[in-house]
Scaffold this motif. Sequence first.
Motif, PDB file in Angstrom:
ATOM      1  N   ASN A 231       0.782  -1.237   0.000  1.00 45.52           N
ATOM      2  CA  ASN A 231       0.000   0.000   0.000  1.00 45.52           C
ATOM      3  C   ASN A 231       0.814   1.288   0.000  1.00 45.52           C
ATOM      4  OD1 ASN A 231      -2.146  -1.761   0.239  1.00 45.52           O
ATOM      5  ND2 ASN A 231      -2.410  -1.427   2.437  1.00 45.52           N
ATOM      6  N   VAL A 232       2.067   1.253   0.465  1.00 45.78           N
ATOM      7  CA  VAL A 232       2.861   2.467   0.682  1.00 45.78           C
ATOM      8  C   VAL A 232       3.833   2.669  -0.474  1.00 45.78           C
ATOM      9  CG1 VAL A 232       4.483   3.620   2.230  1.00 45.78           C
ATOM     10  CG2 VAL A 232       2.630   2.220   3.183  1.00 45.78           C
ATOM     11  N   ASP A 233       3.832   3.867  -1.031  1.00 52.29           N
ATOM     12  CA  ASP A 233       4.762   4.166  -2.126  1.00 52.29           C
ATOM     13  C   ASP A 233       6.153   4.498  -1.606  1.00 52.29           C
ATOM     14  OD1 ASP A 233       3.029   4.232  -4.689  1.00 52.29           O
ATOM     15  OD2 ASP A 233       1.856   5.338  -3.208  1.00 52.29           O
ATOM     16  N   GLU A 234       6.221   5.271  -0.513  1.00 54.72           N
ATOM     17  CA  GLU A 234       7.511   5.579   0.105  1.00 54.72           C
ATOM     18  C   GLU A 234       7.355   5.528   1.616  1.00 54.72           C
ATOM     19  OE1 GLU A 234       9.382   9.152  -1.191  1.00 54.72           O
ATOM     20  OE2 GLU A 234       9.336   8.603  -3.323  1.00 54.72           O
ATOM     21  N   LEU A 235       8.345   4.945   2.279  1.00 53.53           N
ATOM     22  CA  LEU A 235       8.404   4.892   3.742  1.00 53.53           C
ATOM     23  C   LEU A 235       9.588   5.735   4.173  1.00 53.53           C
ATOM     24  CD1 LEU A 235       7.148   3.516   6.286  1.00 53.53           C
ATOM     25  CD2 LEU A 235       8.879   1.740   6.041  1.00 53.53           C
ATOM     26  N   TRP A 236       9.319   6.843   4.870  1.00 50.08           N
ATOM     27  CA  TRP A 236      10.372   7.744   5.320  1.00 50.08           C
ATOM     28  C   TRP A 236      10.705   7.450   6.776  1.00 50.08           C
ATOM     29  CZ3 TRP A 236       8.153  13.125   3.425  1.00 50.08           C
ATOM     30  CH2 TRP A 236       8.113  13.117   2.023  1.00 50.08           C
ATOM     31  N   THR A 237      11.995   7.370   7.070  1.00 57.21           N
ATOM     32  CA  THR A 237      12.425   7.188   8.453  1.00 57.21           C
ATOM     33  C   THR A 237      13.596   8.120   8.739  1.00 57.21           C
ATOM     34  OG1 THR A 237      12.913   5.527  10.160  1.00 57.21           O
ATOM     35  CG2 THR A 237      14.043   5.285   8.022  1.00 57.21           C
ATOM     36  N   THR A 238      14.074   8.129   9.983  1.00 57.56           N
ATOM     37  CA  THR A 238      14.950   9.210  10.426  1.00 57.56           C
ATOM     38  C   THR A 238      16.441   8.933  10.314  1.00 57.56           C
ATOM     39  OG1 THR A 238      14.646   8.330  12.650  1.00 57.56           O
ATOM     40  CG2 THR A 238      13.270  10.188  12.005  1.00 57.56           C
TER      41      THR A 238
ATOM     42  N   PHE B 187      13.343   5.514   2.574  1.00 58.87           N
ATOM     43  CA  PHE B 187      14.187   6.690   2.408  1.00 58.87           C
ATOM     44  C   PHE B 187      14.479   7.313   3.772  1.00 58.87           C
ATOM     45  CE2 PHE B 187      11.891   6.103  -1.504  1.00 58.87           C
ATOM     46  CZ  PHE B 187      12.820   6.373  -2.497  1.00 58.87           C
ATOM     47  N   VAL B 188      15.690   7.815   3.933  1.00 58.83           N
ATOM     48  CA  VAL B 188      16.085   8.481   5.181  1.00 58.83           C
ATOM     49  C   VAL B 188      15.822   9.976   5.050  1.00 58.83           C
ATOM     50  CG1 VAL B 188      17.991   9.028   6.745  1.00 58.83           C
ATOM     51  CG2 VAL B 188      17.818   6.737   5.741  1.00 58.83           C
ATOM     52  N   ILE B 189      14.962  10.495   5.925  1.00 59.77           N
ATOM     53  CA  ILE B 189      14.674  11.934   6.003  1.00 59.77           C
ATOM     54  C   ILE B 189      15.036  12.370   7.424  1.00 59.77           C
ATOM     55  CG2 ILE B 189      12.964  13.736   5.676  1.00 59.77           C
ATOM     56  CD1 ILE B 189      13.407  12.126   3.172  1.00 59.77           C
ATOM     57  N   PRO B 190      16.240  12.890   7.656  1.00 59.98           N
ATOM     58  CA  PRO B 190      16.664  13.214   9.028  1.00 59.98           C
ATOM     59  C   PRO B 190      15.836  14.349   9.625  1.00 59.98           C
ATOM     60  CG  PRO B 190      18.535  13.133   7.508  1.00 59.98           C
ATOM     61  CD  PRO B 190      17.292  13.151   6.672  1.00 59.98           C
ATOM     62  N   HIS B 191      15.772  14.354  10.946  1.00 56.89           N
ATOM     63  CA  HIS B 191      15.180  15.490  11.642  1.00 56.89           C
ATOM     64  C   HIS B 191      16.057  16.726  11.423  1.00 56.89           C
ATOM     65  CE1 HIS B 191      11.994  13.407  13.691  1.00 56.89           C
ATOM     66  NE2 HIS B 191      12.817  12.527  14.186  1.00 56.89           N
ATOM     67  N   GLY B 192      15.427  17.883  11.348  1.00 59.74           N
ATOM     68  CA  GLY B 192      16.166  19.124  11.185  1.00 59.74           C
ATOM     69  C   GLY B 192      16.201  19.920  12.465  1.00 59.74           C
ATOM     70  N   VAL B 193      17.050  20.919  12.495  1.00 60.70           N
ATOM     71  CA  VAL B 193      17.141  21.805  13.644  1.00 60.70           C
ATOM     72  C   VAL B 193      17.400  23.221  13.150  1.00 60.70           C
ATOM     73  CG1 VAL B 193      19.621  21.360  13.935  1.00 60.70           C
ATOM     74  CG2 VAL B 193      18.275  22.239  15.861  1.00 60.70           C
ATOM     75  N   ASP B 194      16.728  24.164  13.761  1.00 59.61           N
ATOM     76  CA  ASP B 194      16.918  25.570  13.426  1.00 59.61           C
ATOM     77  C   ASP B 194      18.060  26.118  14.272  1.00 59.61           C
ATOM     78  OD1 ASP B 194      16.829  28.197  12.768  1.00 59.61           O
ATOM     79  OD2 ASP B 194      14.777  28.557  13.458  1.00 59.61           O
TER      80      ASP B 194
ATOM     81  N   HIS C 291      24.024   9.571  25.552  1.00 54.55           N
ATOM     82  CA  HIS C 291      22.890   8.792  25.058  1.00 54.55           C
ATOM     83  C   HIS C 291      23.225   7.310  25.259  1.00 54.55           C
ATOM     84  CE1 HIS C 291      19.793  11.310  23.325  1.00 54.55           C
ATOM     85  NE2 HIS C 291      20.695  12.084  22.754  1.00 54.55           N
ATOM     86  N   PRO C 292      22.888   6.723  26.402  1.00 52.95           N
ATOM     87  CA  PRO C 292      23.253   5.335  26.663  1.00 52.95           C
ATOM     88  C   PRO C 292      22.226   4.323  26.169  1.00 52.95           C
ATOM     89  CG  PRO C 292      22.259   6.281  28.619  1.00 52.95           C
ATOM     90  CD  PRO C 292      22.245   7.365  27.569  1.00 52.95           C
ATOM     91  N   SER C 293      21.465   4.659  25.134  1.00 51.21           N
ATOM     92  CA  SER C 293      20.333   3.847  24.720  1.00 51.21           C
ATOM     93  C   SER C 293      20.747   2.433  24.279  1.00 51.21           C
ATOM     94  CB  SER C 293      19.594   4.509  23.551  1.00 51.21           C
ATOM     95  OG  SER C 293      18.999   5.715  23.950  1.00 51.21           O
ATOM     96  N   ARG C 294      19.925   1.487  24.664  1.00 53.50           N
ATOM     97  CA  ARG C 294      20.067   0.125  24.155  1.00 53.50           C
ATOM     98  C   ARG C 294      19.596   0.037  22.706  1.00 53.50           C
ATOM     99  NH1 ARG C 294      18.752  -0.663  29.689  1.00 53.50           N
ATOM    100  NH2 ARG C 294      20.084  -2.227  30.689  1.00 53.50           N
ATOM    101  N   SER C 295      18.649   0.868  22.346  1.00 50.15           N
ATOM    102  CA  SER C 295      18.114   0.924  20.998  1.00 50.15           C
ATOM    103  C   SER C 295      17.605   2.337  20.766  1.00 50.15           C
ATOM    104  CB  SER C 295      16.961  -0.077  20.849  1.00 50.15           C
ATOM    105  OG  SER C 295      16.364   0.030  19.579  1.00 50.15           O
ATOM    106  N   GLU C 296      18.040   2.950  19.666  1.00 51.10           N
ATOM    107  CA  GLU C 296      17.686   4.360  19.459  1.00 51.10           C
ATOM    108  C   GLU C 296      17.645   4.681  17.978  1.00 51.10           C
ATOM    109  OE1 GLU C 296      16.063   7.349  20.138  1.00 51.10           O
ATOM    110  OE2 GLU C 296      16.982   6.881  22.082  1.00 51.10           O
ATOM    111  N   GLY C 297      16.531   5.232  17.527  1.00 48.84           N
ATOM    112  CA  GLY C 297      16.391   5.542  16.116  1.00 48.84           C
ATOM    113  C   GLY C 297      16.758   6.957  15.737  1.00 48.84           C
ATOM    114  N   PHE C 298      16.602   7.903  16.651  1.00 48.64           N
ATOM    115  CA  PHE C 298      16.876   9.283  16.276  1.00 48.64           C
ATOM    116  C   PHE C 298      17.323  10.175  17.414  1.00 48.64           C
ATOM    117  CE2 PHE C 298      12.640  10.379  17.787  1.00 48.64           C
ATOM    118  CZ  PHE C 298      11.936   9.208  17.560  1.00 48.64           C
ATOM    119  N   GLY C 299      17.336   9.693  18.639  1.00 50.33           N
ATOM    120  CA  GLY C 299      17.965  10.431  19.738  1.00 50.33           C
ATOM    121  C   GLY C 299      17.367  11.775  20.044  1.00 50.33           C
ATOM    122  N   LEU C 300      16.040  11.853  20.073  1.00 52.12           N
ATOM    123  CA  LEU C 300      15.399  13.108  20.425  1.00 52.12           C
ATOM    124  C   LEU C 300      14.987  13.159  21.893  1.00 52.12           C
ATOM    125  CD1 LEU C 300      13.060  14.075  17.458  1.00 52.12           C
ATOM    126  CD2 LEU C 300      15.186  15.115  18.180  1.00 52.12           C
ATOM    127  N   GLY C 301      15.285  12.119  22.646  1.00 54.25           N
ATOM    128  CA  GLY C 301      14.879  12.119  24.055  1.00 54.25           C
ATOM    129  C   GLY C 301      13.622  11.326  24.264  1.00 54.25           C
TER     130      GLY C 301
END
Length: 209
Positions: free
Chosen positions: A58-65, A84-91, A199-209
């Motif tokens: 069903n999905v044409d594109e799956l975006w992750t971080t 596709f990888v679409i990273p989080h942005g920061v101002d 960031h002592p995470s055992r599993s972490e996809g994007f590290g936003l807290g």
Amino acid sequence: IYNRIIKSQDDMPVYVDVTIRFHWPPNFDKVPDGKLVVYLPWEYYHIPETWVARINSNVDELWTTCTYAKRGMISSGVREDKVFVIPHGVDQSSCLRPDRILQDGADHGKPFRILYHGGILLRKGIDLLLQAYSEAFRPTDDVFLLIHGVYGDDNVKRLVSQHLKSHRRTSKAKVEWIKDILTEDEITLLYETSDLLVHPSRSEGFGLG
């Protein structure tokens, strides 16, 4: 974009070519027309098996971080050409100020300050951080661990509270847990006045807290 038809100012229907979904739990249902993009941050590497066929169908594109999450999705069976990888942005213009970091840092006789900012969750590895902190520093070391965590699992919160009480009895090295919701400016100040972010995470996809 959740609605397929959006009315313009003159009340005429405008058909949307692409639907972008950012929602939890994720919705992989087909759209009646046009393309479907699902934005899915993910921390656990493999995704549930029940998602894979629906994404491929069903999905044409799956975006992750991040590439970590992308590899996990592909390893789970999602077609590689869909992810596709679409990273989080920061101002940066309105957030951290490196000049203030240099002015207010530990060079002015302050303790070496370590910051943990995130959920009080087992997956985030807060228990590992406290254990490592206790083992790495002597009671007389001029060091300060600051924990900012508002949400989390009750059992992990109890573990942290017990550890902090024990640490205060046996060590002069400072540990503080801020449980309050902070403003964006207050959180920025935590980062600017710290020397090290952990960031002592055992599993972490994007590290936003």
